[in-house]
Scaffold this motif. Structure first.
Motif, short mmCIF file in Angstrom:
data_model
loop_
_atom_site.label_atom_id
_atom_site.label_comp_id
_atom_site.label_asym_id
_atom_site.label_seq_id
_atom_site.Cartn_x
_atom_site.Cartn_y
_atom_site.Cartn_z
N SER A 43 -2.73 1.50 4.29
CA SER A 43 -3.98 1.31 3.55
C SER A 43 -5.09 2.35 4.12
O SER A 43 -5.76 3.18 3.09
CB SER A 43 -4.33 0.00 3.72
OG SER A 43 -4.87 -0.13 5.07
N LEU B 244 -7.56 -0.62 -5.77
CA LEU B 244 -6.89 -0.31 -4.57
C LEU B 244 -7.63 -0.04 -3.43
O LEU B 244 -7.38 -0.43 -2.47
CB LEU B 244 -5.95 0.82 -4.77
CG LEU B 244 -4.69 0.22 -5.70
CD1 LEU B 244 -3.71 1.46 -5.98
CD2 LEU B 244 -3.61 -0.73 -5.02
N ALA C 36 -7.96 -2.31 0.25
CA ALA C 36 -7.77 -1.74 1.21
C ALA C 36 -8.83 -1.87 2.42
O ALA C 36 -8.89 -2.16 3.47
CB ALA C 36 -7.61 -0.18 1.31
N PHE D 147 1.02 -1.17 0.04
CA PHE D 147 0.00 0.06 -0.04
C PHE D 147 0.94 1.27 -0.12
O PHE D 147 0.51 2.26 -0.76
CB PHE D 147 -1.02 -0.13 1.11
CG PHE D 147 -2.17 -0.89 0.80
CD1 PHE D 147 -3.09 -0.56 -0.08
CD2 PHE D 147 -2.61 -2.03 1.80
CE1 PHE D 147 -4.43 -1.13 -0.15
CE2 PHE D 147 -3.48 -2.95 1.35
CZ PHE D 147 -4.50 -2.37 0.44
#
Length: 424
Positions: free
Chosen positions: A282, A269, A273, A249
């Protein structure tokens, strides 16, 4: 016309022989019969001989063209007529022969070629356990230092499996994820180790592909949390790759300003997360994404509505999924910034509300109910900004199930309470 098609095709006779089985390419020298979708070869033994002599290029051509031409295994044989069942049997035999040839020349395939094979089989909806197992064994052989070049007597060892890039590892993980294959965890761990070793050379898009595959394969337990974080989730003390998730991340955050980062990868993404174990990086990534949208209605309009809704959903999903106070995203953003985020998102969705399907529209109303802060001095959200979404949902109300309608009513009640101080 058949002769002209053959002349326009750049594939070898071996590839054409196999592809002719599903009408991908016609072959004059074989007896054929006209069926819907093209010409089928009636002599599978001759096709088997052609498959047996295929090299890697011919095989990849055959897999690509067969998967793109509709030679798929999509339905149960019981739903086919007698003639259609015979056609499906031929398709199944085709993919069985291609799988056998792939396994035979596995040492000759580079990582990129192996990806093409696995994705081709996925497009055909054919998950061959023996092929997937052979691919995993090939990866584990490389862990011992045996390179593709050494096995195939090639002078070029640039594609050695022992030097996989993060992009190669991410795509191979994605291919296994598409097949929902996690029987050989040792091979998946090997790919995660390679991605960790080459992380500095990776891009945010590579990280997005890798994390999306980790979500599909449920590998969160193996990725660990941040290097100095004690996470209250199952298996944290015995993670196979401690600290890798936080590093991934962190690398993704460095690439958020990349103008060439696809919008879908950034959305993935955010979803990763929310669905993987919480880490410091994250949490910061979701805050960065929120800051990109605050007061930027033009940027919200440019996004696909589904991408925008999924990014907004990731924030409450992340906060609701874990209990570490210092990781919570909404307190980090603050009420005033959340208000600006909601305003920008509502203005961005309004002109494109027609692109929302009922499920996404309902999810949009629900996420606004989660994110809009309570009304206070100099802090109020204009609920009329959501009128286009509400009007769309009212039009489609007869098509929604009872659970969805109940959820919509709950979301509307929460929004009215927040926007009008409980005067509903």
């Amino acid at each position: 016309m058949a002769v002209a098609l053959c002349r326009r095709t750049a594939f070898s006779d071996q590839a054409c022989a196999v592809l002719a089985l599903q009408g991908v390419l016609p072959q004059q020298r074989w007896r054929t019969s006209r069926v819907r979708g093209g010409l089928l070869v009636c002599d599978p033994l001759m096709t088997w001989g052609a498959t047996k002599s295929m090299g890697s290029k011919d095989l990849l051509d055959a897999v690509d063209r067969a998967s793109q031409a509709g030679a798929v295994l999509s339905e149960s044989p019981q739903r086919y007529s007698r003639f259609a069942q015979a056609s499906r049997v031929q398709r199944q035999q085709l993919w069985e022969r291609l799988s056998c040839r792939c396994q035979a020349i596995m040492p000759m395939l580079t990582p990129q070629e192996l990806c093409r094979v696995l994705f081709g089989f996925h497009r055909a909806r054919c998950s061959d356990e023996s092929l997937l197992s052979a691919a995993c064994e090939r990866l584990l052989q490389s862990e011992g230092g045996l390179s593709m070049a050494e096995e195939s007597d090639s002078d070029n060892d640039a594609h050695s499996y022992s030097r996989l890039s993060t992009n190669d590892a991410a795509l191979l993980l994605k291919a296994f994820a598409r097949h929902s294959y996690k029987e050989n965890m040792a091979a998946l761990d090997m790919l995660l180790r390679r991605s960790s070793e080459e992380l500095e050379l990776s891009t945010a898009a590579d990280v997005s592909q890798l994390l999306s595959a980790a979500v599909r394969l449920d590998l969160g337990e193996r990725l660990g949390g941040g290097s100095h974080e004690q996470l209250p989730w199952r298996g944290a003390g015995s993670s196979i790759h401690p600290g890798l998730l936080d590093r991934l991340f962190a690398k993704a955050r460095h690439g958020l300003q990349d103008p060439y980062l696809p919008a879908a990868d950034l959305t993935n993404l955010c979803v990763a997360a929310a669905r993987l174990p919480a880490t410091e990086q994250s949490s910061l990534l979701l805050m960065d994404v929120a800051q990109q949208l605050q007061g930027q209605a033009g940027r919200s309009v440019a996004l696909q509505p589904r991408d925008l809704v999924r990014r907004l959903q990731s924030i409450p999903a992340f906060d609701n999924g874990q209990s570490i106070a210092r990781f919570l995203v909404r307190p980090r953003i603050g009420d005033h910034a959340l208000l600006e985020l909601c305003r920008a998102a509502a203005v961005g969705l309004s002109p494109r509300v027609g692109e929302l399907d009922p499920a996404t529209g309902a999810a949009a109303l629900d996420v606004f109910a989660e994110l809009v802060p309570e009304q206070a001095d100099n802090l109020s959200f204009d609920a009329t900004l959501l009128d286009p979404i509400v009007a769309l949902l009212l039009q489609r109300l007869p098509t929604l199930d009872s659970n969805c309608v109940a959820k919509l009513a709950e979301s509307a009640h929460i929004l009215l309470h927040k926007c009008y101080q409980g005067d509903t």
